[in-house]
Design a protein around this motif. Structure first.
Motif: not given
Length: 197
Positions: A117, A120-121, A123, A126, A135
């Protein structure tokens, strides 16, 4: 030669052989079923080991993001260390051992969820190909864990049924066979998940 003279001895021998074969069958079936339980427990441990290996790679990938929250990474590392320290004897799986194992693994799942979670902050994480691959592998491994746990419970059921049914139960204790525990859901799993946006 008088056949009637030996008839009681023949009947006694047939009875002894019959009882021996019957008791031997109870024992050998219990041994076979117990071995199946132990083998499926090995599969459970292999699935969790794969997850632990992936977590190490995931943590190292996330560490590359210089400003990533260190407390989140520390929580994952500590939960993983705690989970790997919990051992269960596959020959004598008790509900207490399984509950302790389950609780430790739940701690890993919880800290891992917080890590994902938090990602997600970031980028750049991600978009990181290694992170995305890890993942995906982690998600696949979670499915393998679920399958392994289900198969373990499926192996425990016939074993427990065999040693608990009468008259097998009379001999199972004499031969040292004890009931094995099932995997249970983690406490609170029956409650719906609260999702906040």
């Amino acid at each position: 030669m008088d056949f009637k003279k030996f008839l009681p001895w023949i009947i006694a021998a047939v009875l002894v052989i019959g009882i021996y074969s019957w008791v031997k069958g109870i024992n050998n079936t219990a041994v076979t079923l117990s071995q199946t339980v132990e083998q499926t427990w090995g599969d459970v441990q292999t699935s969790y080991q794969r997850r632990n290996d992936l977590i190490g790679n995931l943590v190292n990938t996330v560490k590359g993001a210089a400003d990533f929250e260190k407390s989140t990474l520390t929580a994952v590392i500590e939960a993983r260390a705690k989970a790997t320290s919990v051992t269960v004897d596959p020959k004598n799986i008790t509900p207490e051992q399984l509950a302790q194992f389950n609780q430790a693994q739940s701690g890993v799942s919880s800290s891992l969820s917080r890590l994902l979670v938090t990602v997600e902050q970031y980028p750049e994480l991600k978009a990181n190909a290694n992170f995305l691959k890890l993942q995906d592998e982690l998600a696949s491994t979670e499915n393998q864990i679920l399958t392994a746990r289900t198969r373990f419970n499926e192996a425990v059921m016939p074993y427990n049924t065999h040693i608990k049914t009468f008259p097998n139960s009379l001999f199972a204790g004499m031969f040292g066979f004890k009931e094995k525990a099932y995997f249970q859901s983690v406490a609170g799993a029956e409650k719906p998940v609260e999702v906040k946006f």
